[in-house]
Design a protein around this motif. Sequence first.
Motif, PDB file in Angstrom:
ATOM      1  N   LEU A 213      44.938  74.962  48.106  1.00 27.41           N
ATOM      2  CA  LEU A 213      45.199  73.499  47.847  1.00 27.41           C
ATOM      3  C   LEU A 213      45.135  72.884  48.387  1.00 27.41           C
TER       4      LEU A 213
ATOM      5  N   ASN B 245      43.248  72.776  52.647  1.00 24.88           N
ATOM      6  CA  ASN B 245      41.903  72.551  52.531  1.00 24.88           C
ATOM      7  C   ASN B 245      41.553  71.424  52.082  1.00 24.88           C
ATOM      8  N   LEU B 246      42.701  71.361  50.852  1.00 23.39           N
ATOM      9  CA  LEU B 246      42.041  69.297  49.793  1.00 23.39           C
ATOM     10  C   LEU B 246      42.754  68.865  50.497  1.00 23.39           C
ATOM     11  N   LYS B 247      44.713  68.705  50.370  1.00 23.72           N
ATOM     12  CA  LYS B 247      44.950  67.582  50.644  1.00 23.72           C
ATOM     13  C   LYS B 247      44.864  67.663  52.332  1.00 23.72           C
TER      14      LYS B 247
ATOM     15  N   ASN C 176      33.527  66.812  58.010  1.00 24.27           N
ATOM     16  CA  ASN C 176      34.340  67.282  57.010  1.00 24.27           C
ATOM     17  C   ASN C 176      33.997  68.742  56.549  1.00 24.27           C
TER      18      ASN C 176
ATOM     19  N   GLY D  37      36.235  70.322  46.476  1.00 29.52           N
ATOM     20  CA  GLY D  37      36.443  68.674  46.384  1.00 29.52           C
ATOM     21  C   GLY D  37      36.060  68.252  47.769  1.00 29.52           C
ATOM     22  N   VAL D  38      35.852  69.455  48.945  1.00 26.02           N
ATOM     23  CA  VAL D  38      35.460  68.409  50.110  1.00 26.02           C
ATOM     24  C   VAL D  38      34.907  67.891  49.998  1.00 26.02           C
TER      25      VAL D  38
ATOM     26  N   THR E  57      38.744  74.359  46.406  1.00 24.65           N
ATOM     27  CA  THR E  57      38.690  73.216  46.984  1.00 24.65           C
ATOM     28  C   THR E  57      37.467  72.847  47.868  1.00 24.65           C
ATOM     29  N   LYS E  58      36.045  73.485  48.398  1.00 26.28           N
ATOM     30  CA  LYS E  58      35.244  73.356  48.856  1.00 26.28           C
ATOM     31  C   LYS E  58      34.056  72.117  48.212  1.00 26.28           C
TER      32      LYS E  58
END
Length: 268
Positions: A108, A111-113, A137, A159-160, A156-157
Motif C-alpha cells: 500500500l 504502490n499507492l502512497k 502513472n 487506486g492508481v 493499489t492499482k
Amino acid sequence: MSNRKAIFITGGGSGIGRAVALYFGARDWFVGLGDVDQAGMDETAKLIGHGFTYSHKFDVRDRAAWDDALDAFSTAAGGRIDVVFNNAGVALGGALLDNSTGEIERCLDINLKGVLFGAQAAYPHLKKTAPGSCLLNTASAAGVYGTPGASVYSATKFGVRAITESLDAEWADDGIVVRSLMPSFIDTPLLDQAPNAQSNEGIRDRVIASGLEITPVEEVAKAAWEAVHSDRLHTLVGKSAKQMAFAARWLPGRLRKQNRESSRPLGK
C-alpha cells in the motif's frame, strides 16, 4: 530553461522503468532515475550511453525525499521537468489470509502512497513546463477488474487508476495531462519473485501455468511514449490487459465466473 525535454522515472533501476528510460533517452531526452537500487540505476545510465542522465537514490514512501529528488533533477536538467513517471511498485500475491501485515502495508505504501506523494511533488515542476507536461502513472490490468489471489495489489492499482482520473481533471486548467499505463504480465524481474513470503513458487511459473502471455518490456516503453503524446487517459498494454478490459465492459458475468473458477483449488 534548457530546450532538451526531461523525464524523471521512479523504479528506473530495472524492468519497466529501465525500458522507458532507454526509450526516451534514445530520443534525446534528459533522463532522471529514481530508485532504492543505486547499482541498478548505474546500469541503466550506462545502457543509455549519453551524458544526459541523472540518478537519485530515494524511497518513494518518503514525501520530503520526493522534493529533494525532483528539485535536484530539475537543476541537473537545466530547470525543467516535462514528464514524471510514477512507476516504482512492488508485487504482492496469494490469498489475502496469507499476506502478512508488513507485506500489506509495504504494498500500500509503495504502490499507492508513493504515487500520491510523487504527484504532489511533481505538480510545481510540471506546471512550469505546461502546457504539454505529463504525470504518467503505472497502473495495471489488475486495476481493470479485481484479480483473485492479488486483492491488495489490485486495490493499489485500482487506486492508481482513480488518482489518474482525478488528477487529469484537477490539473486540466493548468495544462498538465495525467495518464496511466495498464500492463498485463510484463517480462521484468518482478516475475521471478515469489508472490508473498509464504510461497516459494515464482510469479512467472504461475503465469505460464495459467496459459497467459508474458509481454516484452519494450512494448511498455513504446506505450509510455505514446501515452505521453496522446489524449488517451489509460493505455492498455498486452493481450491479457486488452482482453480483460473488453470482458469487464461487455461480458462481466462471464469474467466473474472465470475468476471464481480460477481461484478454486484443483479438484473442486
